[in-house]
Design a protein around this motif. Sequence first.
Motif: not given
Lengths: 474, 474
Positions: A97-105, A112, B19, B27, B39, B71, B300
């Motif tokens: 869930i946290a990873a989906a919210a960050l949606n980071a590449n 971070v 979470m 979002f 960060t 971050y 995502n």
Amino acid sequence: MSTLDPEDWDAFRTAANTMLDASIEKFQLAREGRVWTPTPGALKARLARDLPAQPGGLDTITKQLIELLPYGVGNTHPRFFGWVHGAGSPGNLIAEIAAAALNANCGGRDHVGIYIERQVVDWCRTLFAFPQSASGLIVSGTSMATIIAAKTARDRALDYESRQQGVSGARLVGYTSAEAHACLARAFDMIGLGTDALRKVAVMPDFQIDLDDLRQQVARDRADGLQPFFLAGTAGTVNTGAIDDLSALAKFAADEQLWFHVDGAFGACAITAQNIAPRLRGIERADSLAFDFHKWMHVNYDAGCVLIRDAAAHRKAFANRPDYLAADGQALAGGEPWPVDFGPELSRGFRALKVWAHLQEHGTEKIGEAIARNCEQAAHLGALVDAHPDFELLAAVTLNICCFRYVRPGLSESELDELNESLIAKIQMAGTAAPSSTRINGRLAIRVNITNHRTRIEDVELLLRTLADISAAS
Amino acid sequence: MSTLDPEDWDAFRTAANTMLDASIEKFQLAREGRVWTPTPGALKARLARDLPAQPGGLDTITKQLIELLPYGVGNTHPRFFGWVHGAGSPGNLIAEIAAAALNANCGGRDHVGIYIERQVVDWCRTLFAFPQSASGLIVSGTSMATIIAAKTARDRALDYESRQQGVSGARLVGYTSAEAHACLARAFDMIGLGTDALRKVAVMPDFQIDLDDLRQQVARDRADGLQPFFLAGTAGTVNTGAIDDLSALAKFAADEQLWFHVDGAFGACAITAQNIAPRLRGIERADSLAFDFHKWMHVNYDAGCVLIRDAAAHRKAFANRPDYLAADGQALAGGEPWPVDFGPELSRGFRALKVWAHLQEHGTEKIGEAIARNCEQAAHLGALVDAHPDFELLAAVTLNICCFRYVRPGLSESELDELNESLIAKIQMAGTAAPSSTRINGRLAIRVNITNHRTRIEDVELLLRTLADISAAS
């Protein structure tokens, strides 16, 4: 203005909560019900639809997603014994869930995700006693990790000129045992050396690599003017769980100036189990190590790692950024070095996050205890098989895998193969347990792999009882 | 018995809900606050800790995860304009929860993940008017998709003998424009042909590939006894968004019997925008197409796709399963063909699920409308830059990218480069917007890429106003 964000956030929240409740319940009931259930034809038919042009309702989609949950491969169930699948852990839900919210590449840049991945790589260095100067990358699994390791070894052996000039003219050869995983040959195929350039070394009766044969093959290749450059040991073969003598291989590789790779896809993680760790001695001397978090560590799919002792070689084999990816050391374009400098992917999701959370949630000792328990369960099953008049062991149980077969007087080898194959299919279809098959010395084996923190002794007992019942009726 | 499952499910449920709430809120507030925030040093310091041996509390871990949320790289914010990042969509949260609950390895076997991935591939065939016989795979992104396409082309050109024998002795050469993405050269490096074997063809002033130069280079290579085998067109270059004349390239490739690949990393998805689709004509004639869902489609990270017209070639370039992966067509080991037969990964998470849910939630029309809006916004910015006395356009705006720079009389080119680079860092640090940099005809450009469904016209106006303010004060 119209966006892809929900118009009604309360309705969205309700849908997300419904999905979360159903998912937690699936984990909570992981012991119950069937191991594997074929995807029903009616569901398959409903899945078949045209490319949607118009938006669908989130409620409908959530319902559809919930409807899929019973039809996974079954690896969250304590009697899933097929191939080598981890059993997952509900904590991964939170991290995902946290990873989906960050949606980071996580290909690069200063954010971070980069720091978390570095921390996870650092933990892996510690776990396997690699030097602090070693580099690493979190990848989808051992297949990718092996490609990265093999390419680094290839390029170092060819003074990195192979990156520009290719491998044409190179006479590189590598070595691994005949019991090694297919991902090694696949990596040789991928990087242009071809699978023939990966020699298959004979194994001893215990399925460990035969050092004499290795020595002879290397000498023969050198005499033929070839360039031996790579040696892969296995920490836990996929067929029987055999662990090569990694210390001896490390020494041989050093003497012969070969890159020493260890395929520790699942077995390497047994280093967290106090009673198994000594058998992995030598792993800390590897030039590269490939292993998975999603197998015996039970991080959710997919998550693996490659560690490479010579960080400079690793970077020289992958780095090369164009103008639009220049890192100027300032602001968002800082954060050097970037993960893309150590692997083939520029787009990379944030899979390090679930590993980071998982290791913190459980700690290595608890993971190691679950691993040790799995080995005891496999040994117990081995003893039961050995004592059973209708079954025979096809390989000694030395780790977490038990290969055996049902025997019936008067049947030919090929009839036995067919019968055992059908037993596997029948017990899977019955939903009671899910072993898989392999061949041991040419014979079709019922292969029971236990990489599951939910498995209990009574689960393996139920497996054998059910197989006995089914075979008696076959 | 001890497992890795929580002992207290109520506490687990509370942590997961906390979470989820924090993630939905992130979002919901995607427009607010800073685009990118470095960060903090204090957080980095707290992240640095030893490999955990003992279990940590789920509450603590959840708190830590929530603490990371501000971050990220900033791509969920409407004024993130760096590189080419999609903006994500909250609906992905729901799909990722389902994927985490399933914890499926989509390398193979007969389970619902396989059927969902086939459906997504089928939709992609429809979207790009590929034949129903084409094959495809959902991958981490265009980098991986390109490796898979290039390897398939390599092996077909060498009658698949390269898989066993390697590429030694091969004289294969490929072609792409000087503006093509680095992932193409990286793929050539990976598969053993070397980056020199990928010729860089000149571009015209509009940054499209120069067909005359292409023709000459192919002729020269043939005359030199080399074997031209591969041609890559680009649908949306990373620097300026240029779209090669794909129809002309398709025809040239057919005439010359070259494998025609299209790199459509972000641009291919503009096929969903009615007014842009005609410019992509010819994409349906590609032998292979690589593109991302996580860019302009806003799935995502990570999720991309490779489509390959000749499914048999695709499979012949990757299939080769050992005993322990035999598919007997029965029960759990059925489900042929397996994804591992079409790519390098045996361990593969269920990333197709979020694509499947995303396309159903939004439909292609709405996605296309957001894409068309981004192009209008880029054109608007281009017009503002053009009209502004202190800024100059460095390339015509033809899609969604605007490259320009601040100019000040009396400064040398290198001083201008330095000044513009510092402006980019300053506006990123200010948190107002996040463009990135590239070089256009040797000049450092402020590169504004708009692949963001949350971006509004006033966001690009604010960007330029802020840049003007910062530059006046620099």
